[in-house]
Write an enzyme that holds these catalytic residues in place. Sequence first.
Site, PDB file in Angstrom:
ATOM      1  CB  CYS A 141      -0.929   0.007   1.207  1.00  0.00           C
ATOM      2  SG  CYS A 141      -2.007  -1.414   1.201  1.00  0.00           S
ATOM      3  CG  ASN A 188      -6.726  -1.485   0.388  1.00  0.00           C
ATOM      4  OD1 ASN A 188      -6.025  -0.924  -0.450  1.00  0.00           O
ATOM      5  ND2 ASN A 188      -6.229  -2.000   1.500  1.00  0.00           N
ATOM      6  CG  HIS A 228      -3.449   2.952   1.654  1.00  0.00           C
ATOM      7  ND1 HIS A 228      -3.752   2.508   0.386  1.00  0.00           N
ATOM      8  CD2 HIS A 228      -3.626   1.886   2.481  1.00  0.00           C
ATOM      9  CE1 HIS A 228      -4.071   1.239   0.448  1.00  0.00           C
ATOM     10  NE2 HIS A 228      -4.016   0.833   1.702  1.00  0.00           N
TER      11      HIS A 228
HETATM   12  N1  ACO Z   1     -18.328  -9.978   7.523  1.00  0.00           N
HETATM   13  C1  ACO Z   1     -18.922 -10.260   8.689  1.00  0.00           C
HETATM   14  N2  ACO Z   1     -18.253 -10.550   9.815  1.00  0.00           N
HETATM   15  C2  ACO Z   1     -16.914 -10.529   9.746  1.00  0.00           C
HETATM   16  C3  ACO Z   1     -16.207 -10.246   8.548  1.00  0.00           C
HETATM   17  C4  ACO Z   1     -16.979  -9.956   7.407  1.00  0.00           C
HETATM   18  N3  ACO Z   1     -16.423  -9.657   6.226  1.00  0.00           N
HETATM   19  N4  ACO Z   1     -14.899 -10.301   8.814  1.00  0.00           N
HETATM   20  C5  ACO Z   1     -14.742 -10.609  10.097  1.00  0.00           C
HETATM   21  N5  ACO Z   1     -15.969 -10.750  10.673  1.00  0.00           N
HETATM   22  C6  ACO Z   1     -16.293 -11.065  12.053  1.00  0.00           C
HETATM   23  C7  ACO Z   1     -15.144 -11.716  12.793  1.00  0.00           C
HETATM   24  O1  ACO Z   1     -15.123 -13.095  12.565  1.00  0.00           O
HETATM   25  C8  ACO Z   1     -15.460 -11.349  14.225  1.00  0.00           C
HETATM   26  O2  ACO Z   1     -16.448 -12.241  14.686  1.00  0.00           O
HETATM   27  P1  ACO Z   1     -16.454 -12.738  16.252  1.00  0.00           P
HETATM   28  O3  ACO Z   1     -16.598 -11.465  17.044  1.00  0.00           O
HETATM   29  O4  ACO Z   1     -17.614 -13.641  16.292  1.00  0.00           O
HETATM   30  O5  ACO Z   1     -15.117 -13.395  16.445  1.00  0.00           O
HETATM   31  C9  ACO Z   1     -16.102  -9.969  14.121  1.00  0.00           C
HETATM   32  O6  ACO Z   1     -16.540  -9.846  12.742  1.00  0.00           O
HETATM   33  C10 ACO Z   1     -15.179  -8.841  14.455  1.00  0.00           C
HETATM   34  O7  ACO Z   1     -13.984  -9.010  13.732  1.00  0.00           O
HETATM   35  P2  ACO Z   1     -12.774  -8.060  13.941  1.00  0.00           P
HETATM   36  O8  ACO Z   1     -11.613  -8.566  13.159  1.00  0.00           O
HETATM   37  O9  ACO Z   1     -12.614  -7.814  15.408  1.00  0.00           O
HETATM   38  O10 ACO Z   1     -13.315  -6.727  13.268  1.00  0.00           O
HETATM   39  P3  ACO Z   1     -12.639  -5.322  13.239  1.00  0.00           P
HETATM   40  O11 ACO Z   1     -13.530  -4.337  13.849  1.00  0.00           O
HETATM   41  O12 ACO Z   1     -11.194  -5.359  13.685  1.00  0.00           O
HETATM   42  O13 ACO Z   1     -12.624  -5.005  11.673  1.00  0.00           O
HETATM   43  C11 ACO Z   1     -11.173  -5.034   9.734  1.00  0.00           C
HETATM   44  C12 ACO Z   1     -11.939  -5.857  10.778  1.00  0.00           C
HETATM   45  C13 ACO Z   1     -12.185  -4.217   8.960  1.00  0.00           C
HETATM   46  C14 ACO Z   1     -10.469  -5.969   8.796  1.00  0.00           C
HETATM   47  C15 ACO Z   1     -10.201  -4.089  10.454  1.00  0.00           C
HETATM   48  O14 ACO Z   1      -9.467  -4.798  11.396  1.00  0.00           O
HETATM   49  C16 ACO Z   1      -9.224  -3.398   9.520  1.00  0.00           C
HETATM   50  O15 ACO Z   1      -9.621  -2.602   8.673  1.00  0.00           O
HETATM   51  N6  ACO Z   1      -7.937  -3.612   9.675  1.00  0.00           N
HETATM   52  C17 ACO Z   1      -6.903  -2.919   8.924  1.00  0.00           C
HETATM   53  C18 ACO Z   1      -6.825  -3.304   7.479  1.00  0.00           C
HETATM   54  C19 ACO Z   1      -5.665  -2.543   6.861  1.00  0.00           C
HETATM   55  O16 ACO Z   1      -5.385  -1.421   7.177  1.00  0.00           O
HETATM   56  N7  ACO Z   1      -4.914  -3.143   5.988  1.00  0.00           N
HETATM   57  C20 ACO Z   1      -3.673  -2.484   5.583  1.00  0.00           C
HETATM   58  C21 ACO Z   1      -3.632  -2.103   4.242  1.00  0.00           C
HETATM   59  S1  ACO Z   1      -3.767  -3.427   3.154  1.00  0.00           S
HETATM   60  C22 ACO Z   1      -2.191  -3.753   2.520  1.00  0.00           C
HETATM   61  O17 ACO Z   1      -1.205  -3.181   2.833  1.00  0.00           O
HETATM   62  C23 ACO Z   1      -2.098  -4.897   1.622  1.00  0.00           C
END
Ligand code: ACO
Length: 337
Positions: A113, A294, A264
């Site tokens: 990214c 993204n 980003h």
């Molecule tokens: N749909 C529904 N439920 C989901 C999904 C989905 N797509 N994905 C995960 N869940 C569930 C999980 O299983 C979890 O369930 P549980 O509570 O029963 O265990 C619940 O939702 C909460 O999951 P979390 O991972 O705690 O959710 P969070 O609020 O952290 O959001 C997310 C997840 C959106 C991925 C977030 O962590 C995020 O954006 N992280 C950063 C991503 C990023 O910046 N990437 C870097 C750039 S990419 C690159 O460089 C290649």
Amino acid sequence: MLRAEIIGVGSYVPERVLTNFDMEKFLDTSDEWIRKRTGIEQRHWAAVGQSTSDLALQASQDALKSAGLSATDLDMIIFATLTPDHFFPGTGCFLQEKLGVAGIATLDIRQQCTGFLYGLSIADHFIRCGTYKKILLVGSEVHSSGLDRTTRGRDVTVLFGDGSGAVILSAKEVRNPEKDSFVLGGELHADGRGAKELWVPAPGSALGRADRVDHEVLEAGLHYPQMNGKKVFIAAVTKMAESLTNCLEEHGVTVQDVDRFFFHQANLRINDAVAEQLSIPREKVFNTIQKFGNTTAATIPLGMHEALKAGELKKGMLVALAAFGSGYTWGASLLRY
Ligand code: ACO
């Protein structure tokens, strides 16, 4: 002084739009979950047969057109992607062939990214040194064919979209640094301790197996992105805010001086948190994640092109860029458009 100016911007996204509701049809997810946690409403997915360099070709031609140049005017291609056409050679070689400019230098950037910011800095340095005069910098991704389309991969699969963005950088003799359009500078960082918090393990030479791809690797889904979302989220907010602050301070510029911020696009909540930490008014941050998801290395040039089309990026504006991604890698840049 010799500096680099952005003289052309272009972008391309594939025709097919996949809304969150479309995703509900094959993933255990919901529009509400995706929208609330990430801000994403839809993303574009490439057609089967459309490669990363195909998307890049469209964006590059668009950028060349806006610069009033043809591909034969280029001295170099810098290509940022984490979804290359092939394991090797670099996708820049494939793009160069498609642009019909055999012989000029190509360089692939594997900084995820943050790839566009690394590429911008490299292009800037080649131009400052007088080595090259016209450089095409492109960020392009086809994620869709590399995503786990089962519930196992839903945390990552809902985030990524396909797309491409490109800029043309041109050498310029800057006479009035307070007013002229040019890349002022920036900073780049990496921390390999976070490498496995967001990565695609296979195929790879470090898997400790006789073959880089075998049935066990495929069954374990090691060829799909693996992410520790919470850790990445926290690191992204912290490092983007830190880097942006350093970059502005280094150039004696305040948040008030900057006209537009292009971050980003990984998660709207990340960008809102960075803006809040630095007291950046919301209207100065141009977000596109709602429409495109993204698109990793493409998010910043794609955002700049969208802003140009919307009349929100204008000549003479002071523009700050910031990114964080897998690696970990992160950085910030400042330019006058
Ligand atoms: N749909 C529904 N439920 C989901 C999904 C989905 N797509 N994905 C995960 N869940 C569930 C999980 O299983 C979890 O369930 P549980 O509570 O029963 O265990 C619940 O939702 C909460 O999951 P979390 O991972 O705690 O959710 P969070 O609020 O952290 O959001 C997310 C997840 C959106 C991925 C977030 O962590 C995020 O954006 N992280 C950063 C991503 C990023 O910046 N990437 C870097 C750039 S990419 C690159 O460089 C290649």
